[in-house]
Each structure stands twice: as C-alpha cells, then as structure tokens.
Write a protein that holds these residues in place. Sequence first.
Motif, PDB file in Angstrom:
ATOM      1  N   LEU A  17      69.402 -26.301  79.854  1.00 23.25           N
ATOM      2  CA  LEU A  17      68.454 -26.115  78.766  1.00 23.25           C
ATOM      3  C   LEU A  17      67.273 -25.261  79.222  1.00 23.25           C
ATOM      4  O   LEU A  17      66.714 -25.475  80.285  1.00 23.25           O
ATOM      5  CB  LEU A  17      67.918 -27.463  78.272  1.00 23.25           C
ATOM      6  CG  LEU A  17      68.927 -28.481  77.759  1.00 23.25           C
ATOM      7  CD1 LEU A  17      68.218 -29.788  77.423  1.00 23.25           C
ATOM      8  CD2 LEU A  17      69.669 -27.945  76.538  1.00 23.25           C
ATOM      9  N   ASN A  18      66.908 -24.307  78.383  1.00 23.00           N
ATOM     10  CA  ASN A  18      65.685 -23.518  78.561  1.00 23.00           C
ATOM     11  C   ASN A  18      65.324 -23.013  77.172  1.00 23.00           C
ATOM     12  O   ASN A  18      65.658 -21.903  76.778  1.00 23.00           O
ATOM     13  CB  ASN A  18      65.899 -22.359  79.535  1.00 23.00           C
ATOM     14  CG  ASN A  18      64.597 -21.649  79.877  1.00 23.00           C
ATOM     15  OD1 ASN A  18      63.508 -22.171  79.644  1.00 23.00           O
ATOM     16  ND2 ASN A  18      64.701 -20.455  80.435  1.00 23.00           N
ATOM     17  N   ARG A  19      64.625 -23.865  76.388  1.00 20.72           N
ATOM     18  CA  ARG A  19      64.466 -23.590  74.961  1.00 20.72           C
ATOM     19  C   ARG A  19      63.214 -24.220  74.373  1.00 20.72           C
ATOM     20  O   ARG A  19      62.703 -25.221  74.881  1.00 20.72           O
ATOM     21  CB  ARG A  19      65.676 -24.117  74.185  1.00 20.72           C
ATOM     22  CG  ARG A  19      65.882 -25.632  74.340  1.00 20.72           C
ATOM     23  CD  ARG A  19      67.088 -26.140  73.568  1.00 20.72           C
ATOM     24  NE  ARG A  19      68.344 -25.628  74.086  1.00 20.72           N
ATOM     25  CZ  ARG A  19      69.553 -25.983  73.595  1.00 20.72           C
ATOM     26  NH1 ARG A  19      69.625 -26.840  72.572  1.00 20.72           N
ATOM     27  NH2 ARG A  19      70.650 -25.486  74.110  1.00 20.72           N
ATOM     28  N   MET A  20      62.731 -23.616  73.292  1.00 19.15           N
ATOM     29  CA  MET A  20      61.703 -24.210  72.457  1.00 19.15           C
ATOM     30  C   MET A  20      62.362 -24.719  71.186  1.00 19.15           C
ATOM     31  O   MET A  20      63.215 -24.039  70.602  1.00 19.15           O
ATOM     32  CB  MET A  20      60.603 -23.197  72.117  1.00 19.15           C
ATOM     33  CG  MET A  20      59.604 -22.981  73.238  1.00 19.15           C
ATOM     34  SD  MET A  20      58.186 -21.990  72.706  1.00 19.15           S
ATOM     35  CE  MET A  20      57.142 -22.096  74.165  1.00 19.15           C
ATOM     36  N   GLU A  21      61.959 -25.915  70.753  1.00 20.47           N
ATOM     37  CA  GLU A  21      62.510 -26.524  69.553  1.00 20.47           C
ATOM     38  C   GLU A  21      61.444 -26.551  68.458  1.00 20.47           C
ATOM     39  O   GLU A  21      60.275 -26.853  68.723  1.00 20.47           O
ATOM     40  CB  GLU A  21      62.978 -27.953  69.855  1.00 20.47           C
ATOM     41  CG  GLU A  21      64.032 -28.020  70.945  1.00 20.47           C
ATOM     42  CD  GLU A  21      64.371 -29.438  71.351  1.00 20.47           C
ATOM     43  OE1 GLU A  21      65.418 -29.640  71.991  1.00 20.47           O
ATOM     44  OE2 GLU A  21      63.578 -30.368  71.020  1.00 20.47           O
ATOM     45  N   PHE A  22      61.867 -26.232  67.223  1.00 18.31           N
ATOM     46  CA  PHE A  22      60.931 -26.147  66.105  1.00 18.31           C
ATOM     47  C   PHE A  22      61.374 -27.056  64.967  1.00 18.31           C
ATOM     48  O   PHE A  22      62.572 -27.182  64.690  1.00 18.31           O
ATOM     49  CB  PHE A  22      60.848 -24.707  65.585  1.00 18.31           C
ATOM     50  CG  PHE A  22      60.362 -23.715  66.596  1.00 18.31           C
ATOM     51  CD1 PHE A  22      59.012 -23.393  66.675  1.00 18.31           C
ATOM     52  CD2 PHE A  22      61.243 -23.100  67.480  1.00 18.31           C
ATOM     53  CE1 PHE A  22      58.560 -22.470  67.611  1.00 18.31           C
ATOM     54  CE2 PHE A  22      60.800 -22.183  68.414  1.00 18.31           C
ATOM     55  CZ  PHE A  22      59.451 -21.869  68.481  1.00 18.31           C
ATOM     56  N   HIS A  23      60.408 -27.692  64.311  1.00 14.24           N
ATOM     57  CA  HIS A  23      60.687 -28.457  63.102  1.00 14.24           C
ATOM     58  C   HIS A  23      61.071 -27.508  61.974  1.00 14.24           C
ATOM     59  O   HIS A  23      60.942 -26.281  62.090  1.00 14.24           O
ATOM     60  CB  HIS A  23      59.451 -29.262  62.689  1.00 14.24           C
ATOM     61  CG  HIS A  23      59.046 -30.297  63.699  1.00 14.24           C
ATOM     62  ND1 HIS A  23      59.766 -31.465  63.899  1.00 14.24           N
ATOM     63  CD2 HIS A  23      57.993 -30.351  64.549  1.00 14.24           C
ATOM     64  CE1 HIS A  23      59.162 -32.186  64.836  1.00 14.24           C
ATOM     65  NE2 HIS A  23      58.095 -31.533  65.249  1.00 14.24           N
ATOM     66  N   GLU A  24      61.532 -28.073  60.845  1.00 12.26           N
ATOM     67  CA  GLU A  24      61.885 -27.241  59.690  1.00 12.26           C
ATOM     68  C   GLU A  24      60.704 -26.435  59.190  1.00 12.26           C
ATOM     69  O   GLU A  24      60.852 -25.347  58.648  1.00 12.26           O
ATOM     70  CB  GLU A  24      62.433 -28.127  58.558  1.00 12.26           C
ATOM     71  CG  GLU A  24      63.821 -28.672  58.845  1.00 12.26           C
ATOM     72  CD  GLU A  24      64.362 -29.478  57.677  1.00 12.26           C
ATOM     73  OE1 GLU A  24      65.180 -28.920  56.914  1.00 12.26           O
ATOM     74  OE2 GLU A  24      63.961 -30.642  57.532  1.00 12.26           O
ATOM     75  N   SER A  25      59.495 -26.972  59.378  1.00 13.84           N
ATOM     76  CA  SER A  25      58.281 -26.251  58.987  1.00 13.84           C
ATOM     77  C   SER A  25      57.955 -25.119  59.952  1.00 13.84           C
ATOM     78  O   SER A  25      56.997 -24.376  59.744  1.00 13.84           O
ATOM     79  CB  SER A  25      57.099 -27.216  58.943  1.00 13.84           C
ATOM     80  OG  SER A  25      56.834 -27.747  60.245  1.00 13.84           O
ATOM     81  N   MET A  26      58.751 -25.001  61.027  1.00 16.20           N
ATOM     82  CA  MET A  26      58.578 -24.027  62.096  1.00 16.20           C
ATOM     83  C   MET A  26      57.394 -24.350  63.007  1.00 16.20           C
ATOM     84  O   MET A  26      56.985 -23.531  63.826  1.00 16.20           O
ATOM     85  CB  MET A  26      58.459 -22.594  61.564  1.00 16.20           C
ATOM     86  CG  MET A  26      59.757 -22.077  60.955  1.00 16.20           C
ATOM     87  SD  MET A  26      61.213 -22.382  61.993  1.00 16.20           S
ATOM     88  CE  MET A  26      60.825 -21.426  63.452  1.00 16.20           C
ATOM     89  N   SER A  27      56.840 -25.551  62.880  1.00 15.41           N
ATOM     90  CA  SER A  27      55.864 -26.001  63.862  1.00 15.41           C
ATOM     91  C   SER A  27      56.622 -26.409  65.127  1.00 15.41           C
ATOM     92  O   SER A  27      57.766 -26.885  65.059  1.00 15.41           O
ATOM     93  CB  SER A  27      55.052 -27.184  63.324  1.00 15.41           C
ATOM     94  OG  SER A  27      55.906 -28.283  63.015  1.00 15.41           O
ATOM     95  N   LEU A  28      55.990 -26.213  66.274  1.00 10.62           N
ATOM     96  CA  LEU A  28      56.668 -26.463  67.538  1.00 10.62           C
ATOM     97  C   LEU A  28      56.901 -27.950  67.754  1.00 10.62           C
ATOM     98  O   LEU A  28      56.017 -28.780  67.573  1.00 10.62           O
ATOM     99  CB  LEU A  28      55.844 -25.891  68.698  1.00 10.62           C
ATOM    100  CG  LEU A  28      56.508 -25.922  70.069  1.00 10.62           C
ATOM    101  CD1 LEU A  28      57.781 -25.089  70.067  1.00 10.62           C
ATOM    102  CD2 LEU A  28      55.547 -25.400  71.133  1.00 10.62           C
ATOM    103  N   ARG A  29      58.103 -28.288  68.149  1.00  7.42           N
ATOM    104  CA  ARG A  29      58.501 -29.676  68.394  1.00  7.42           C
ATOM    105  C   ARG A  29      58.415 -30.018  69.866  1.00  7.42           C
ATOM    106  O   ARG A  29      57.816 -31.011  70.250  1.00  7.42           O
ATOM    107  CB  ARG A  29      59.920 -29.880  67.851  1.00  7.42           C
ATOM    108  CG  ARG A  29      60.574 -31.196  68.181  1.00  7.42           C
ATOM    109  CD  ARG A  29      61.903 -31.295  67.445  1.00  7.42           C
ATOM    110  NE  ARG A  29      62.732 -32.377  67.966  1.00  7.42           N
ATOM    111  CZ  ARG A  29      63.857 -32.779  67.409  1.00  7.42           C
ATOM    112  NH1 ARG A  29      64.277 -32.207  66.294  1.00  7.42           N
ATOM    113  NH2 ARG A  29      64.580 -33.750  67.949  1.00  7.42           N
TER     114      ARG A  29
END
Length: 399
Positions: free
Chosen positions: A360-372
């Motif tokens: 894993l080397n990733r950024m995860e985002f909510h549906e609103s595109m705010s960072l998770r």
Amino acid sequence: MGSTGKTWKEAASVILLAGTKGSRNPGRNLHRISQSSTVPRVFDYRVLLLTRNFRGSSAGAHVFPGGAIDKADFSKSWLELFAEAGVSRDFGTLSSIKGPRPPMLVADRQLPVPNDIAFRICAIREAFEESGVLLVKKFPKYLYTTTKEDKYSSHLPQASTKETVPYGSVLSDDLPSDLLKTWRQRVHKDASQFVTLCKELRCVPDVWALAEWTNWLTPAGNPRRYDTMFYTCCLENVPHVDHDKSEMIQSQWAHPEEAIQLFCDGRINLIGPQLFELLRIARFPMLHDLHNFISRRAFLGCHRNCPKRYSMQDGAISVYEGDDLYPSESSTDEASIASLEIRGHLEETIDYSRNHCHNLNRMEFHESMSLRDYQCTIPMSCGHVTPRSLKEFQTTPKL
C-alpha cells in the motif's frame, strides 16, 4: 520556459524549517493559526505556510513558498556572479547527484545554468517574492555595513565531494524594509531583476542550503498542473516574514503536528503534496534530527510522484509508486504519464481494496473527496521516511 511543450508548468518550492530556541519572537508580525497546541509532542522548530488568495485552483490553500521556473533562472549572468564570488563552475555534488532523477532535472535544455542549480535559484527567488525571506550568502566584502558582518563573513562553499547541507543564510532581516520592498516589486515584475539584486547587494543565492526533498506532478483533471521540485531549507532562527498580500494573503509559522491537526479540524486547507510532506516531517520533533536526516539523504535522489486516481464505491483513492494498484511500467516516460491521465474505476469499497492489497502507498478519500487517511506498508525510495497516518491526528483528544 515553464511548460516546455507539456500540459504542465515546471516549478520549484522550498519548505522553510526554522528553529525557535534562539528566535527573538517566532510569531512577530504574523497571523497565528492557533493560540494553543492540541497535540502532545514538543517541536523546537516551525514550518512556514503561506495562504493563497481565493483565485485559481488552489484558492485559500496553505502552501510552501514557490512558483514557476523562469528563463532568467538559467541566465549565464548567474554563472558570472558565482564565479565572481569564487564558486567553482561545476557546483560539485549539487549538480551531480547520482540517485534517481526526476525528468525535469535531467532534461537537456542547452542552457548555461545546470538544472539542479536553476531550480534552486527559482525556489529562492519565489520565496523572496512571496514571503520576503531572502536566502542568500554575502560576498566576503560588503556593500552594506552592518553589526552582523561576522554572520556572513565565512567563505562561500566550494565544489567538493563532501555531501553536507548547511543551515541557510538569511539576509532580509538585516536590510532596510523600504529597500526590500523595492526589490521585491522589481523581482515580481521581472525575474531577471533577481540577479541584479544579488549583484548590487554583493551576494549569491544560498543554493547549498537547499536540499532535494521530493518531486510532485499535479494529477490530470486539474485546471492548472505543475511539475514541482520540493526542497528543504533549515534555518537556525525564525526570520521576519511579510507575505506579498497579492498571491499570498496570510503567513503562518506552525509546527508540523499543529498544522496537520488544524487541517483535520477543518480550520486550514492543505492540498495533497503539502499534507503528505508535513506527515513525513512530523516524524522529527527536533530540528537537529531533521537536519541530520536531510543531510543523510540529500544526495540519494528522488522520484517524481505521479498519483493514479481510482473512483471506488464509497469514495476514491490516489495510488503512488509501489502500491499494488499502481501501473507497473516506469512513471518517468511520457507514455507512462499518459496512462496515468485516465482515471480508473473499481467496483469495490476502499476497505476491501486495502485489505486485499499487500503493498500500500495511497491516499484514501471520502465520497465528498475530503481526505480519509494515508496508507503505506512499503519502504520509501531514496532513503525517505514514511508519512505518519492521518488517523493519529483524527483521534487526538481535544484539550
């Protein structure tokens, strides 16, 4: 000069890291983004963040000083000035780093100044324009007589194979404010005026104090895209900052955890690269330790970060090199970049993807595109450190 025929502009940015132990007043003349820290660790340094105006794609974002490269940053006048100061023409290890190199630094431009030096000059020039901090080293003889001549009287570094990164030299605190204002206006209107400034003040850009940190390419789909070199510069004390009140509407000194916490609380806006790098820097509470780390890895090179975006059932992810979902081909050639331009879609949730990928080397985002969150299970390349998890800050109890 900036785009070289591509769909993005080339740029340089500097992360200013200033110690607070000997600073007369770290917050003088600055807007403070918080009055008290909500995180437990003590940091003995601060990072400079400038707030962009509310125009453009990064409206209101908190960023590091920086901007687009200009043809003036490659002018042969710089080589003449450095030669006058007694600096070797090849700049030693600064222009011969052996590790992985971003495409922008190995491009054959047929211009007088080496890429590695020109992009450092660009970062220093932009820092001066946007924040008023002038990162230069004086000649042994002075045009201006000050009470602090000894501070700048050491000989300029020469080309050598000794891989060290000194603390930066700041001249702006020792010059009249009206003189600085005049020069900032001139340089802002015409980048070629920066070398004229240095000639008249008998100084050269402190390129030795800037260390390679990383390289970011703005993902496809953004109205403005930049291929940006990020450098670090450690300063012993916090210098005076005066944001330009045009491109930048506020200036703040904050320690890394404070800035990240305020982002998590929705009180400041950090875009991807700035947040990513603050999460890395936040592993070092002490400037001495951070400076030692910077010096150890400064000549190991760096890769260009080109995120690949996937939409998911419950949000989105941006994956980086080394992640199982990142394209296997090299990300340095134009064909590979084109493959990253197309956003993919996966019929699965973010949690499912994370649990079924080993690397894993990733950024995860909510549906609103705010960072998770940021997820990483692999070692960083070029001797770099892994960013801290955003979850550490999202679960920090409020005091």
